[in-house]
Design a protein around this motif. Sequence first.
Motif, PDB file in Angstrom:
ATOM      1  N   LEU A 174      -8.295  10.880   9.296  1.00 22.18           N
ATOM      2  CA  LEU A 174      -8.674   9.875   8.311  1.00 22.18           C
ATOM      3  C   LEU A 174      -9.601  10.490   7.280  1.00 22.18           C
ATOM      4  O   LEU A 174     -10.475  11.299   7.609  1.00 22.18           O
ATOM      5  N   GLU A 175      -9.414  10.073   6.031  1.00 20.61           N
ATOM      6  CA  GLU A 175     -10.316  10.562   4.981  1.00 20.61           C
ATOM      7  C   GLU A 175     -11.721  10.015   5.204  1.00 20.61           C
ATOM      8  O   GLU A 175     -11.896   8.876   5.657  1.00 20.61           O
ATOM      9  N   PRO A 196     -14.480   5.097  -3.233  1.00 20.50           N
ATOM     10  CA  PRO A 196     -13.251   5.590  -3.872  1.00 20.50           C
ATOM     11  C   PRO A 196     -12.742   6.859  -3.190  1.00 20.50           C
ATOM     12  O   PRO A 196     -13.516   7.737  -2.825  1.00 20.50           O
ATOM     13  N   SER A 197     -11.447   6.919  -3.029  1.00 20.18           N
ATOM     14  CA  SER A 197     -10.827   8.080  -2.385  1.00 20.18           C
ATOM     15  C   SER A 197     -10.748   9.243  -3.361  1.00 20.18           C
ATOM     16  O   SER A 197     -10.280   9.099  -4.495  1.00 20.18           O
ATOM     17  N   ARG A 198     -11.195  10.420  -2.923  1.00 14.84           N
ATOM     18  CA  ARG A 198     -11.056  11.626  -3.735  1.00 14.84           C
ATOM     19  C   ARG A 198      -9.705  12.290  -3.512  1.00 14.84           C
ATOM     20  O   ARG A 198      -9.226  13.025  -4.369  1.00 14.84           O
ATOM     21  N   ALA A 199      -9.119  12.048  -2.339  1.00 14.52           N
ATOM     22  CA  ALA A 199      -7.841  12.684  -2.017  1.00 14.52           C
ATOM     23  C   ALA A 199      -6.659  11.925  -2.615  1.00 14.52           C
ATOM     24  O   ALA A 199      -5.638  12.540  -2.954  1.00 14.52           O
ATOM     25  N   ALA A 200      -6.765  10.609  -2.736  1.00  8.20           N
ATOM     26  CA  ALA A 200      -5.621   9.788  -3.145  1.00  8.20           C
ATOM     27  C   ALA A 200      -5.044  10.181  -4.505  1.00  8.20           C
ATOM     28  O   ALA A 200      -3.815  10.292  -4.644  1.00  8.20           O
ATOM     29  N   LYS A 227      -2.659   2.109  -4.254  1.00  8.17           N
ATOM     30  CA  LYS A 227      -3.515   1.364  -5.177  1.00  8.17           C
ATOM     31  C   LYS A 227      -4.886   1.272  -4.536  1.00  8.17           C
ATOM     32  O   LYS A 227      -5.012   0.896  -3.377  1.00  8.17           O
ATOM     33  N   HIS A 228      -5.884   1.629  -5.312  1.00  4.91           N
ATOM     34  CA  HIS A 228      -7.237   1.705  -4.743  1.00  4.91           C
ATOM     35  C   HIS A 228      -7.719   0.342  -4.255  1.00  4.91           C
ATOM     36  O   HIS A 228      -7.653  -0.652  -4.960  1.00  4.91           O
ATOM     37  N   ARG A 229      -8.162   0.319  -3.026  1.00  2.54           N
ATOM     38  CA  ARG A 229      -8.864  -0.826  -2.448  1.00  2.54           C
ATOM     39  C   ARG A 229     -10.040  -0.267  -1.663  1.00  2.54           C
ATOM     40  O   ARG A 229      -9.931   0.768  -1.014  1.00  2.54           O
ATOM     41  N   SER A 230     -11.152  -0.962  -1.709  1.00  2.24           N
ATOM     42  CA  SER A 230     -12.376  -0.416  -1.122  1.00  2.24           C
ATOM     43  C   SER A 230     -12.251  -0.192   0.384  1.00  2.24           C
ATOM     44  O   SER A 230     -12.904   0.678   0.939  1.00  2.24           O
ATOM     45  N   ASN A 231     -11.408  -1.003   1.052  1.00  4.60           N
ATOM     46  CA  ASN A 231     -11.303  -0.871   2.512  1.00  4.60           C
ATOM     47  C   ASN A 231     -10.089  -0.062   2.943  1.00  4.60           C
ATOM     48  O   ASN A 231      -9.773  -0.005   4.130  1.00  4.60           O
ATOM     49  N   HIS A 232      -9.373   0.571   2.006  1.00  7.24           N
ATOM     50  CA  HIS A 232      -8.207   1.378   2.353  1.00  7.24           C
ATOM     51  C   HIS A 232      -8.602   2.834   2.460  1.00  7.24           C
ATOM     52  O   HIS A 232      -9.304   3.364   1.599  1.00  7.24           O
ATOM     53  N   HIS A 233      -8.134   3.461   3.531  1.00  9.93           N
ATOM     54  CA  HIS A 233      -8.432   4.866   3.758  1.00  9.93           C
ATOM     55  C   HIS A 233      -7.136   5.659   3.813  1.00  9.93           C
ATOM     56  O   HIS A 233      -6.162   5.240   4.442  1.00  9.93           O
ATOM     57  N   VAL A 234      -7.146   6.806   3.182  1.00  7.58           N
ATOM     58  CA  VAL A 234      -5.998   7.706   3.226  1.00  7.58           C
ATOM     59  C   VAL A 234      -5.998   8.444   4.565  1.00  7.58           C
ATOM     60  O   VAL A 234      -7.052   8.810   5.077  1.00  7.58           O
ATOM     61  N   TYR A 235      -4.824   8.629   5.125  1.00 10.09           N
ATOM     62  CA  TYR A 235      -4.722   9.399   6.364  1.00 10.09           C
ATOM     63  C   TYR A 235      -3.640  10.459   6.221  1.00 10.09           C
ATOM     64  O   TYR A 235      -2.728  10.343   5.395  1.00 10.09           O
ATOM     65  N   VAL A 236      -3.763  11.491   7.017  1.00 14.24           N
ATOM     66  CA  VAL A 236      -2.748  12.540   7.129  1.00 14.24           C
ATOM     67  C   VAL A 236      -2.353  12.638   8.594  1.00 14.24           C
ATOM     68  O   VAL A 236      -3.215  12.790   9.466  1.00 14.24           O
ATOM     69  N   ARG A 250       2.926  13.984   7.206  1.00 13.77           N
ATOM     70  CA  ARG A 250       3.132  12.751   6.452  1.00 13.77           C
ATOM     71  C   ARG A 250       1.787  12.178   6.047  1.00 13.77           C
ATOM     72  O   ARG A 250       0.775  12.393   6.713  1.00 13.77           O
ATOM     73  N   VAL A 251       1.795  11.450   4.951  1.00 14.65           N
ATOM     74  CA  VAL A 251       0.566  10.920   4.357  1.00 14.65           C
ATOM     75  C   VAL A 251       0.748   9.426   4.130  1.00 14.65           C
ATOM     76  O   VAL A 251       1.848   8.957   3.802  1.00 14.65           O
ATOM     77  N   GLY A 252      -0.315   8.662   4.302  1.00 15.39           N
ATOM     78  CA  GLY A 252      -0.272   7.229   4.049  1.00 15.39           C
ATOM     79  C   GLY A 252      -1.671   6.688   3.848  1.00 15.39           C
ATOM     80  O   GLY A 252      -2.642   7.432   3.738  1.00 15.39           O
ATOM     81  N   HIS A 253      -1.761   5.382   3.792  1.00 10.51           N
ATOM     82  CA  HIS A 253      -3.074   4.731   3.687  1.00 10.51           C
ATOM     83  C   HIS A 253      -3.015   3.408   4.435  1.00 10.51           C
ATOM     84  O   HIS A 253      -1.948   2.797   4.571  1.00 10.51           O
ATOM     85  N   LEU A 254      -4.129   2.975   4.930  1.00 10.17           N
ATOM     86  CA  LEU A 254      -4.171   1.765   5.729  1.00 10.17           C
ATOM     87  C   LEU A 254      -5.527   1.092   5.588  1.00 10.17           C
ATOM     88  O   LEU A 254      -6.542   1.760   5.313  1.00 10.17           O
ATOM     89  N   PRO A 255      -5.572  -0.240   5.742  1.00  9.29           N
ATOM     90  CA  PRO A 255      -6.871  -0.937   5.707  1.00  9.29           C
ATOM     91  C   PRO A 255      -7.664  -0.628   6.966  1.00  9.29           C
ATOM     92  O   PRO A 255      -7.106  -0.538   8.062  1.00  9.29           O
ATOM     93  N   LEU A 256      -8.947  -0.449   6.802  1.00  5.12           N
ATOM     94  CA  LEU A 256      -9.810  -0.108   7.919  1.00  5.12           C
ATOM     95  C   LEU A 256     -11.078  -0.930   7.821  1.00  5.12           C
ATOM     96  O   LEU A 256     -11.727  -0.971   6.764  1.00  5.12           O
TER      97      LEU A 256
END
Length: 271
Positions: free
Chosen positions: A173-174, A123-127, A140-149, A108-114
Motif C-alpha cells: 500500500l502507498e 494526495p497520492s504521489r504515485a498515482a 480519481k483522487h479521493r482523500s481516503n483512496h490509497h494506491v496499491y501494487v 498489477r496496480v489499483g486503488h481502494l478506499p481505506l
Amino acid sequence: YAAHLTKKGASQSQLTHASAAVRHYTATLSATPDDIRAWAARRMNRDRPSIPRNDTVPSIHDLLDIAIRIPAHNRIELRDRTIALFLLFTHARQSDITGIYRHHATFRVGHLPLDAPSWAQGPSRAAPMLTRLGYIPDYKHRSNHHVYVDVRYHLPKRAAAQGLRYGNWVRLLEQPFSPSTCPVYHLARYLTATKALDIDAVPLPNHEHEEFRARPLFVSEGRQHHELKESTIGGIIRRRVIQYISGRKFTPHITRACSASYKIAYGVPRD
C-alpha cells in the motif's frame, strides 16, 4: 455478561477474550502506581522487543534509515533504493524479485478506499505517474483512496518445490504520509524512469501452458537491459546497506530475516 455472549453464539475463544478484557478493566479501577509502571514497562517491551546478545539479525529500523539515504538522482541509484525498500517491506527472497515482470500475471496496480486516520491520508504521489503509464487510467483522487501494487513471483523457491508456477500475491500500500520509505512511490518513479528503455522480454508460461513475453521489473544497466540476476541484487544490498551496519556480515537472506522477524514480533501471521 457471559450468559449474554453465550446466548449470542459466542465461541469459547471469544468468551476467554471477553473475560480477560473485563479482568483488565476491573484491575485498572484499583491500580496502584506500581501497577501502572509495570504495565507501561510491559507495553514498551512489547512495542520495542529486546534483541538477544547473540542475535545476528539487524533491526529493520536501522536498515530503513540506511535505505532512505541511498541517493536517487539517476536510474541506478533509484533502482537500488527501490530494491532495498521492496525487500524490507515484503520479506521476499532476493531470488524472488528476479521473477517479477511488467505483466498482469505478476504485477498489477489499483486503488481502494481505506479507513485510515487523517494523518495517514493525503494526495497520492504515485498515482499521477502510474496513471500516465496506463496502470490505473480510471484513478480519481479521493482523500481516503490509497494506491496499491500487487506482485507475485514467477517460480519462487517455495512454489517451485510444490510444482506451482507462481507464488501468492503480495500487496504493498502507498504511504502518502512517508514517501521516503514508500516502496509504491519508488516503484512508480522507477517505472517512469525506465519506460523508454529497450528491455529484453522473457518468455513466460500462462495457466494454459501457452507462452507470452514480458519485460522484467528490475533491469540491468548494461548495453542490453535484461533482467537482474540474484547475485547482482545481493551485491546491491551488501554495497548499499549492510556495509554501513557495524559488526554485521552479509548473508543472502539478511533482509528477509530482518523483515520477517519484525513482523512476527508484532503478530503478523507467518503465512
